[in-house]
Design an enzyme around this catalytic site. Structure first.
Site, PDB file in Angstrom:
ATOM      1  N   TYR A   1      76.299 104.188 -21.579  1.00 25.20           N
ATOM      2  CA  TYR A   1      77.399 104.058 -20.630  1.00 25.20           C
ATOM      3  C   TYR A   1      78.281 102.911 -21.105  1.00 25.20           C
ATOM      4  CZ  TYR A   1      80.217 102.927 -16.614  1.00 25.20           C
ATOM      5  OH  TYR A   1      81.298 102.658 -15.813  1.00 25.20           O
ATOM      6  N   LYS A  51      81.016  91.570 -16.821  1.00 23.37           N
ATOM      7  CA  LYS A  51      80.109  91.442 -15.673  1.00 23.37           C
ATOM      8  C   LYS A  51      79.706  89.995 -15.343  1.00 23.37           C
ATOM      9  CE  LYS A  51      78.727  96.096 -14.865  1.00 23.37           C
ATOM     10  NZ  LYS A  51      78.776  97.201 -15.818  1.00 23.37           N
ATOM     11  N   TYR A  67      83.153 106.044  -7.425  1.00 20.68           N
ATOM     12  CA  TYR A  67      82.431 107.303  -7.606  1.00 20.68           C
ATOM     13  C   TYR A  67      82.305 108.086  -6.305  1.00 20.68           C
ATOM     14  CZ  TYR A  67      81.401 104.518 -11.673  1.00 20.68           C
ATOM     15  OH  TYR A  67      81.535 103.708 -12.759  1.00 20.68           O
ATOM     16  N   ASP A  77      77.843  96.605 -26.990  1.00 22.28           N
ATOM     17  CA  ASP A  77      78.369  96.484 -25.638  1.00 22.28           C
ATOM     18  C   ASP A  77      77.332  95.727 -24.803  1.00 22.28           C
ATOM     19  OD1 ASP A  77      79.059  96.794 -22.995  1.00 22.28           O
ATOM     20  OD2 ASP A  77      79.575  98.919 -23.151  1.00 22.28           O
TER      21      ASP A  77
HETATM   22  C1  LIG Z   1      79.830  97.982 -16.374  1.00 24.42           C
HETATM   23  C2  LIG Z   1      79.840  98.323 -17.818  1.00 24.42           C
HETATM   24  C3  LIG Z   1      81.044  98.656 -18.479  1.00 24.42           C
HETATM   25  C4  LIG Z   1      82.361  98.735 -17.755  1.00 24.42           C
HETATM   26  O1  LIG Z   1      82.771  97.516 -17.224  1.00 24.42           O
HETATM   27  P1  LIG Z   1      83.866  97.489 -16.036  1.00 24.42           P
HETATM   28  O2  LIG Z   1      84.079  96.029 -15.788  1.00 24.42           O
HETATM   29  O3  LIG Z   1      83.232  98.199 -14.888  1.00 24.42           O
HETATM   30  O4  LIG Z   1      85.073  98.172 -16.538  1.00 24.42           O
HETATM   31  C5  LIG Z   1      80.973  98.947 -19.819  1.00 24.42           C
HETATM   32  N1  LIG Z   1      79.804  98.906 -20.500  1.00 24.42           N
HETATM   33  C6  LIG Z   1      78.650  98.574 -19.897  1.00 24.42           C
HETATM   34  C7  LIG Z   1      77.401  98.526 -20.700  1.00 24.42           C
HETATM   35  C8  LIG Z   1      78.625  98.281 -18.538  1.00 24.42           C
HETATM   36  O5  LIG Z   1      77.467  97.970 -17.941  1.00 24.42           O
END
Ligand SMILES: *Cc1c(COP(=O)(O)O)cnc(C)c1O
Length: 440
Positions: free
Chosen positions: A160, A290, A28, A261
């Site tokens: 997000y 993550k 970013y 997600d």
């Molecule tokens: C970090 C994140 C993503 C993207 O994951 P990357 O490994 O950075 O591509 C997607 N959704 C959520 C909720 C996230 O916190």
């Protein structure tokens, strides 16, 4: 380090920063970056060891878990061992036509610990890609069962889901990082953001709103995609898990798939192993990433139910056409398995509770700081929201002076420390959050 080749001789920090500035793009950021990054030479436990002191600090307590991922801290002997043991066998082989024990065991473990009904696992290399795969699964499912018009996605605002194209299309279109792309992205359907507050009762007017939006678009909608319980990079907002039960019921009623997600919320961060567990629901598709590898290597996974897998596999094109080069990477899968076993082998819920209590106690003082709008804590997440956009440089410097690494954004100073953070270090992180809120 006399016996090692030159590339292991550390460059002086000055030289490294000059090369960084000249060549290296950071997240970013513009090129070159406006704020000088700090050089990390190594990390262990919850501490980042800097190559050169900054504001008199040679090491910083990590309040960010490297963006939610390093839940067990750094340089952990069990995780190191998992990587080095696997390294001696093979670091990678292609996954097409071949398989291996780390990936198979990881997939079986993920099926075991995620909500019942998720049976099949697609491994990929990052969170954004796991969301791409999840979306592809949903669209292909409907195409395969004879409803090709169902191609759009419904989400609520404030979300997000990553930085690649489809995930960007379901990020909050306003005020977020991807606003400039709104005309170029697939046009998705947005409901209002869920009412804030984990403990705030479910609002019937909001439920009616969700139903109305869903009913209006059901024929063209493939799926609903949301972050359960905590919307993170879209604004660090919490909501009542009851809304997830509502979404589950409405999706069933109107014939939509539900994608959760859990890339940020998975593996204990919100106080339950997965945030879906707060609501006791099973989505049709689940994304994790993550903390999956304990922050060691890049890996994510998309899980789905047998209904989704069967639908795709009995369709006109009976394959899921996706196959990242580094799919199922054995090093990442090994360390993921070790990280999950490390987590489940301890009273992790008690540890997250301890972090939650420490954050509540330590951040209470932030409520008195002028310019602070809200202080909220859930599980291992502490958030101080300001009534103005934070001055990143000033806030970061204030935290560093307290010996803590924080990365505020927008109007938020927040922390999600490693679960192994001691009470003493936790208190320090809280002092740093308060200082950053005061000076940012
Ligand atoms: C970090 C994140 C993503 C993207 O994951 P990357 O490994 O950075 O591509 C997607 N959704 C959520 C909720 C996230 O916190």
């Amino acid at each position: 380090m006399p016996d090692l080749p030159d590339r292991y001789q550390p460059l002086p920090a000055e030289e490294l920063l000059a090369l960084d500035r000249q060549h290296v793009w950071h997240p970013y950021g513009p090129m070159p970056g406006r704020q000088e990054p700090m050089v990390v030479a190594s990390a262990s436990g919850v501490r980042l060891h800097l190559a050169a002191p900054v504001h008199g600090q040679q090491e910083l307590v990590d309040g960010m878990s490297s963006w939610w991922s390093a839940i067990h801290g750094y340089n952990h002997p069990v995780l190191n061992e998992a990587v080095t043991t696997q390294l001696g066998r093979m670091s990678h082989v292609m996954f097409g036509g071949l398989t291996h024990e780390p990936a198979v065991r990881l997939a079986a473990k993920l099926v075991e610990i995620t909500p019942a009904g998720l049976e099949h696992v697609f491994l990929s290399d990052s969170g954004s890609v796991s969301v791409e795969v999840g979306i592809k699964m949903c669209l292909q499912y409907w195409r395969s069962v004879g409803q090709p018009a169902k191609t759009r996605l419904l989400t609520w605002r404030g979300g997000y889901h990553g930085d690649t194209w489809q995930p960007m299309s379901v990020c909050d279109p306003e005020g977020g990082m991807h606003e400039m792309w709104s005309g170029a992205l697939p046009q998705q359907v947005f409901a209002d953001a869920p009412p804030g507050g984990y403990d705030a009762p479910v609002d019937p007017a909001y439920v009616a709103h969700l139903r109305e939006v869903m009913a209006r678009h059901a024929g063209e909608l493939a799926a609903v995609i949301v972050e359960p319980v905590v919307q993170n990079a879209g604004g660090m907002r919490f909501h009542n898990p009851g809304y997830l039960r509502v979404l589950r019921e409405l999706c069933d009623e109107y014939g939509l798939l539900l994608v959760l997600d859990e890339i940020a919320t998975g593996f204990g961060r919100t106080g339950t192993l997965f945030a879906a567990d707060h609501a006791g629901i099973t989505p049709d598709v689940l994304c994790v990433g993550k903390a999956l590898t304990g922050g060691y290597l890049t890996m994510a996974a998309t899980l789905c139910t047998s209904r989704v897998a069967d639908g795709i596999s009995q369709g006109e094109v009976p394959v899921l056409a996706h196959g990242p080069t580094f799919m199922g990477n054995p090093l990442a899968a090994s360390v993921a398995l070790a990280s999950i076993e490390l987590l489940l082998g301890q009273d992790w819920a008690q540890e997250v509770k301890r972090i939650e209590t420490g954050l509540r106690d330590g951040l209470a003082a932030a409520a008195e700081v002028p310019g602070v709008r809200d202080v909220r804590v859930l599980g291992g997440i502490g958030v101080v929201q300001l009534d103005h956009d934070v001055n990143m440089a000033a806030a970061t410097a204030a935290a560093v002076r307290e010996g803590v690494w924080l990365r505020p954004f927008r109007d938020l100073v927040y922390t999600m420390p490693p679960f192994v953070t001691s009470d003493r270090d936790l208190a320090r992180i809280c002092r740093a959050v308060c200082a950053a809120a005061r000076e940012g």
